[in-house]
Motif scaffolding. Sequence first.
Motif, PDB file in Angstrom:
ATOM      1  N   GLY A 278       0.827  -1.200   0.000  1.00  0.00           N
ATOM      2  CA  GLY A 278       0.000   0.000   0.000  1.00  0.00           C
ATOM      3  C   GLY A 278       0.865   1.256   0.000  1.00  0.00           C
ATOM      4  N   VAL A 279       1.900   1.251   0.820  1.00  0.00           N
ATOM      5  CA  VAL A 279       2.796   2.419   0.878  1.00  0.00           C
ATOM      6  C   VAL A 279       3.486   2.607  -0.481  1.00  0.00           C
ATOM      7  CG1 VAL A 279       4.899   3.341   1.950  1.00  0.00           C
ATOM      8  CG2 VAL A 279       3.126   2.283   3.383  1.00  0.00           C
ATOM      9  N   ARG A 280       3.918   1.508  -1.072  1.00  0.00           N
ATOM     10  CA  ARG A 280       4.598   1.631  -2.387  1.00  0.00           C
ATOM     11  C   ARG A 280       3.632   2.117  -3.469  1.00  0.00           C
ATOM     12  NH1 ARG A 280       7.612  -3.118  -0.411  1.00  0.00           N
ATOM     13  NH2 ARG A 280       6.106  -4.502  -1.363  1.00  0.00           N
ATOM     14  N   VAL A 302      10.191  -1.064   5.860  1.00  0.00           N
ATOM     15  CA  VAL A 302      10.522   0.357   5.732  1.00  0.00           C
ATOM     16  C   VAL A 302      10.613   0.706   4.251  1.00  0.00           C
ATOM     17  CG1 VAL A 302      12.980  -0.189   6.054  1.00  0.00           C
ATOM     18  CG2 VAL A 302      12.222   2.177   6.284  1.00  0.00           C
ATOM     19  N   THR A 303      10.084   1.870   3.894  1.00  0.00           N
ATOM     20  CA  THR A 303      10.148   2.344   2.520  1.00  0.00           C
ATOM     21  C   THR A 303      10.951   3.633   2.490  1.00  0.00           C
ATOM     22  OG1 THR A 303       8.008   1.352   2.026  1.00  0.00           O
ATOM     23  CG2 THR A 303       8.758   3.089   0.531  1.00  0.00           C
ATOM     24  N   ALA A 304      12.031   3.636   1.712  1.00  0.00           N
ATOM     25  CA  ALA A 304      12.835   4.854   1.537  1.00  0.00           C
ATOM     26  C   ALA A 304      12.428   5.478   0.209  1.00  0.00           C
ATOM     27  CB  ALA A 304      14.324   4.519   1.557  1.00  0.00           C
ATOM     28  N   VAL A 305      11.958   6.722   0.288  1.00  0.00           N
ATOM     29  CA  VAL A 305      11.403   7.414  -0.872  1.00  0.00           C
ATOM     30  C   VAL A 305      12.373   8.489  -1.329  1.00  0.00           C
ATOM     31  CG1 VAL A 305       9.408   8.720  -1.730  1.00  0.00           C
ATOM     32  CG2 VAL A 305       9.114   7.079   0.167  1.00  0.00           C
ATOM     33  N   GLN A 306      12.701   8.480  -2.611  1.00  0.00           N
ATOM     34  CA  GLN A 306      13.601   9.520  -3.140  1.00  0.00           C
ATOM     35  C   GLN A 306      12.795  10.762  -3.486  1.00  0.00           C
ATOM     36  OE1 GLN A 306      16.656   8.425  -5.958  1.00  0.00           O
ATOM     37  NE2 GLN A 306      16.147   6.270  -5.724  1.00  0.00           N
ATOM     38  N   VAL A 351      -5.043   0.860   8.578  1.00  0.00           N
ATOM     39  CA  VAL A 351      -5.643   2.153   8.925  1.00  0.00           C
ATOM     40  C   VAL A 351      -4.583   3.131   9.420  1.00  0.00           C
ATOM     41  CG1 VAL A 351      -7.240   3.252  10.550  1.00  0.00           C
ATOM     42  CG2 VAL A 351      -7.930   1.169   9.325  1.00  0.00           C
ATOM     43  N   MET A 352      -3.661   2.636  10.241  1.00  0.00           N
ATOM     44  CA  MET A 352      -2.563   3.504  10.699  1.00  0.00           C
ATOM     45  C   MET A 352      -1.724   3.953   9.500  1.00  0.00           C
ATOM     46  SD  MET A 352      -1.480   1.178  13.948  1.00  0.00           S
ATOM     47  CE  MET A 352      -0.120   2.049  14.718  1.00  0.00           C
ATOM     48  N   ALA A 353      -1.445   3.019   8.603  1.00  0.00           N
ATOM     49  CA  ALA A 353      -0.616   3.352   7.445  1.00  0.00           C
ATOM     50  C   ALA A 353      -1.280   4.450   6.606  1.00  0.00           C
ATOM     51  CB  ALA A 353      -0.359   2.101   6.598  1.00  0.00           C
ATOM     52  N   ALA A 380      -3.355   3.422  -1.905  1.00  0.00           N
ATOM     53  CA  ALA A 380      -3.181   2.464  -0.806  1.00  0.00           C
ATOM     54  C   ALA A 380      -4.526   1.851  -0.407  1.00  0.00           C
ATOM     55  CB  ALA A 380      -2.540   3.165   0.393  1.00  0.00           C
ATOM     56  N   GLN A 381      -5.579   2.665  -0.430  1.00  0.00           N
ATOM     57  CA  GLN A 381      -6.906   2.138  -0.087  1.00  0.00           C
ATOM     58  C   GLN A 381      -7.280   0.971  -0.999  1.00  0.00           C
ATOM     59  OE1 GLN A 381      -8.943   5.922  -0.466  1.00  0.00           O
ATOM     60  NE2 GLN A 381      -9.526   5.913   1.705  1.00  0.00           N
TER      61      GLN A 381
END
Length: 396
Positions: A278-280, A302-306, A351-353, A380-381
């Motif tokens: 979802g985050v990606r 963990v997602t590292a976003v540029q 939901v937190m995300a 993400a939804q």
Amino acid sequence: MYTPNPVFIPGPTNMPEVLRRACDIPTIDHRSALFGEILQPALAGVKKVLKSKSAEIFIFPSTGTGGWETAIANLLNPGDRVLAGRYGMFSHRWIDMCQRHGLSVDAIRSSWHGGVPLGEYEEKLRADTAHDIKAVLVTHNETATGVRSDVSAVRRILDAAKHPALLLVDGVSSIASMDFRMDEWKVDVAVTGSQKGFMLPPGLAILAFSPKAMKAAETATLPRTFFDIRDMAKSYPTSGYPYTPPVGLLNGLKLSTEMLLGEGLDNVFERHRRIASGVRAAVAAWGLKLCAQNEELYSDTVTAVQTPDGFDAASIVTHAAQKYQVAFGAGLGDVAGRVFRIGHLGSMTDVMALAGIATAEMVMADLGLKIRLGCGVAAAQEVFRLGDVSSTRTAA
Ligand SMILES: *Cc1c(COP(=O)(O)O)cnc(C)c1O
């Protein structure tokens, strides 16, 4: 001051109330039988989380970093050669610690967008026919870059080269959130801490030693006292401790492992995979790229976003904290200022995300990035509604 908002840093992670309460217990005599009722289930629980039948579990009052030191000091001799890749801040720091212990490190510099350098590992191990290399280091999940490495592939390389080096794995930000197979991958030492996947306050270094590592620990000559696993190994069978144990944290660990095993490890891993997807999907909707260079490397914790060139990624972290009282992770080391990190491990729900994604959108819009509010949340939804991980792959 405190905020009721969850944190989105990759450790320390959010603590479920029941775990906080489990750490808050009255003083007990740690030399009484009561202590065994805390220690033994905690040790057994960790072993199950690691999918191990044969490992010995050791728990020190310390952190993940102390866990590295425990692994090094118990297994190696001054001047021993070790093989390690430098592909993020944590693998970098582990190399530094080895050097400061007087070890001779074959440190392979590699991209901070990739994982453990398998090709170079294979070359080095095949070339080392004298078996000078005593240990091979792998940081399973590089928390600085959101990259997961393939530990089983390193095991295959060692086995194919018939190389006897010990396999030491930093699982600080993977264990208890992503699949970790101590026995199947023949990991010799696994290291983690209490404040990431186990959802506890910081304060424990949690380690697992294989039978082969236990044997190496009998004769290793680097100095060790506080971190000597032999003292722990002698005390544990009678539920003793070589010094005063952090009883509250251990009680928390007992309950944490019960919660993880109660949810079911596969469900825990699936939850992390879904939230990460979802985050990606949100990052893709923002039109931003991940630090991880391809799909096989995507971390579920963990997602590292540029951020775009010329934009200071650290301003996202500062602004989110000041205006919205929400914590994201800053870029570290080689990627400082160029990435920000969204931690989504431990006590985390869909939901937190969504709240974290929505906050990141407001922050980026405030700071002038071209983000259409709601686009990442909507992406993400869809993932969370349909639970379909395969449709959410992003172009990294
Ligand atoms: C957090 C972390 C560490 C350091 O652990 P501490 O508990 O802060 O000492 C080491 N390795 C990785 C991969 C981490 O995420």
